[in-house]
Design an enzyme around this catalytic site. Structure first.
Site, mmCIF file in Angstrom:
data_model
loop_
_atom_site.group_PDB
_atom_site.id
_atom_site.type_symbol
_atom_site.label_atom_id
_atom_site.label_comp_id
_atom_site.label_asym_id
_atom_site.label_seq_id
_atom_site.Cartn_x
_atom_site.Cartn_y
_atom_site.Cartn_z
ATOM 1 N N HIS A 147 1.462 -1.459 -0.018
ATOM 2 C CA HIS A 147 0.315 -0.034 0.023
ATOM 3 C C HIS A 147 1.227 1.376 0.318
ATOM 4 O O HIS A 147 1.757 0.702 0.343
ATOM 5 C CB HIS A 147 -0.815 0.023 1.108
ATOM 6 C CG HIS A 147 -0.049 -0.652 2.628
ATOM 7 N ND1 HIS A 147 0.517 0.603 2.962
ATOM 8 C CD2 HIS A 147 0.416 -0.853 3.321
ATOM 9 C CE1 HIS A 147 1.097 0.120 4.363
ATOM 10 N NE2 HIS A 147 0.751 -1.462 4.677
ATOM 11 N N HIS A 150 4.023 1.392 2.120
ATOM 12 C CA HIS A 150 5.520 1.237 2.030
ATOM 13 C C HIS A 150 5.794 0.818 0.501
ATOM 14 O O HIS A 150 7.023 1.482 0.265
ATOM 15 C CB HIS A 150 4.862 -0.628 0.839
ATOM 16 C CG HIS A 150 4.565 -1.504 2.112
ATOM 17 N ND1 HIS A 150 2.414 -1.921 1.851
ATOM 18 C CD2 HIS A 150 4.884 -2.578 3.433
ATOM 19 C CE1 HIS A 150 2.509 -2.846 3.087
ATOM 20 N NE2 HIS A 150 3.710 -2.903 3.551
ATOM 21 N N ASP A 207 4.752 0.289 13.222
ATOM 22 C CA ASP A 207 5.447 -0.678 14.149
ATOM 23 C C ASP A 207 6.464 -0.211 14.491
ATOM 24 O O ASP A 207 7.586 -0.981 14.457
ATOM 25 C CB ASP A 207 5.897 -2.150 13.132
ATOM 26 C CG ASP A 207 4.558 -2.704 11.995
ATOM 27 O OD1 ASP A 207 3.797 -2.917 12.110
ATOM 28 O OD2 ASP A 207 5.044 -2.562 10.620
HETATM 29 O O1 PAF Z 1 6.644 -5.577 8.695
HETATM 30 C C1 PAF Z 1 6.959 -6.327 8.268
HETATM 31 O O2 PAF Z 1 5.894 -6.553 7.339
HETATM 32 C C2 PAF Z 1 7.503 -7.548 8.267
HETATM 33 O O3 PAF Z 1 7.330 -7.937 9.938
HETATM 34 C C3 PAF Z 1 8.609 -7.890 7.852
HETATM 35 C C4 PAF Z 1 9.722 -6.427 8.005
HETATM 36 C C5 PAF Z 1 8.760 -7.606 6.363
HETATM 37 C C6 PAF Z 1 9.026 -9.315 8.406
HETATM 38 O O4 PAF Z 1 8.504 -10.006 8.035
#
Ligand code: PAF
Length: 279
Positions: free
Chosen positions: A32, A35, A148
């Protein structure tokens, strides 16, 4: 953009490019705008931009969550191509885990709170896959979203422990028009739930005003109360923590970097978000 599925091919291709800087964005796909903002920054700051798309089974402590996790590989490829990504690394589970990864990472107090407490084993799985991906890509810089928040702290700690020469770059939360933090999980919400979910960011924002005249405990209580009027919301936690140690604070003066972190269910979908009170 080239799509690569094998680690050996990835390493050979990166080597053949003989570039000065490799940037890396690890993702689990269902991409999305959040990212894509990381990918665009990565493209801008590096000679080569590698994005991995891999739904990592070892970080899911709930099998249903793993099965439900959205997978949209074709759409992901189109978005990555448009964003200027050079390499989409899309390995299989067999490629990343030819045998069981039994490594146990220790993150001390960083992992005993919030996501670490509510999703046991989650960060060990994150560290397993991110270290494997770092070993495969050997990037100079790696980009992570601040949604996150705890994950970024864990990754920084892992980089320190394993002495990776990698700069970790935390990028701001990208939000939908309603304020809802962009997340792959948002696509699992019904239209009605997606509208309701806007309450999360609204409450967090309003809580910064509430906080100016109230204690930490009162602010936590106030945030919790705002979600009690709708049965579909179920709070996992709302914590107000020191942004570096991630430990809960008692008083606003306990730290210069204060962040409120929320994890809340809307129906069956678990959403997280955070807000800075200070710093
Ligand atoms: O944040 C995420 O999408 C996941 O935790 C990651 C960092 C790609 C690891 O799988």
């Amino acid at each position: 953009m080239i799509i690569i599925e094998k680690i050996a091919d990835l390493q050979a291709y990166i080597k053949s490019k003989q570039v000065k800087s490799v940037g890396f964005v690890p993702t689990m796909g269902a991409l999305h705008e959040g990212h894509i903002s990381l990918v665009k920054q990565c493209v801008q700051e590096n000679d080569l931009c590698v994005v991995s798309v891999f739904v990592n089974p070892t970080q899911f402590n709930d099998k249903n969550d793993l099965e439900r996790y959205p997978r949209t590989p074709e759409a992901d490829q189109a978005l990555l191509r448009a964003a200027g990504c050079d390499i989409a690394f899309m390995p299989s589970v067999q490629e990343m885990y030819p045998e069981e990864d039994t490594r146990q990472f220790q993150f001390g107090a960083l992992e005993t709170v919030m996501e670490g407490k509510y999703r046991p084993g989650h960060f060990n799985g994150v560290a397993q896959i991110v270290s494997k991906l770092f070993d495969a890509v050997l990037p100079n810089k790696a980009y992570f979203g601040e949604k996150d928040f705890q994950q970024v702290a864990i990754i920084r700690d892992m980089v320190k422990q394993l002495q990776y020469p990698i700069e970790i770059i935390a990028c701001p939360i990208i939000r939908e028009e309603s304020g809802l933090a962009r997340s792959s999980r948002n696509t699992l919400l019904t239209d009605e739930q997606r509208k309701k979910a806007a309450l999360i960011a609204q409450v967090l924002t309003k809580s910064t005003t509430f906080a100016t005249n109230n204690t930490v405990a009162e602010t936590i209580q106030w945030v919790n109360q705002q979600f009690t009027h709708d049965d579909e919301f179920r709070m996992d936690y709302y914590e107000i923590v020191d942004g570096n140690t991630l430990q809960p604070i008692d008083n606003w003066n306990d730290s210069d970097f204060v962040v409120g972190c929320i994890a809340i269910y809307l129906g069956k979908i678990r959403l997280i978000d955070n807000i800075h009170y200070k710093g």
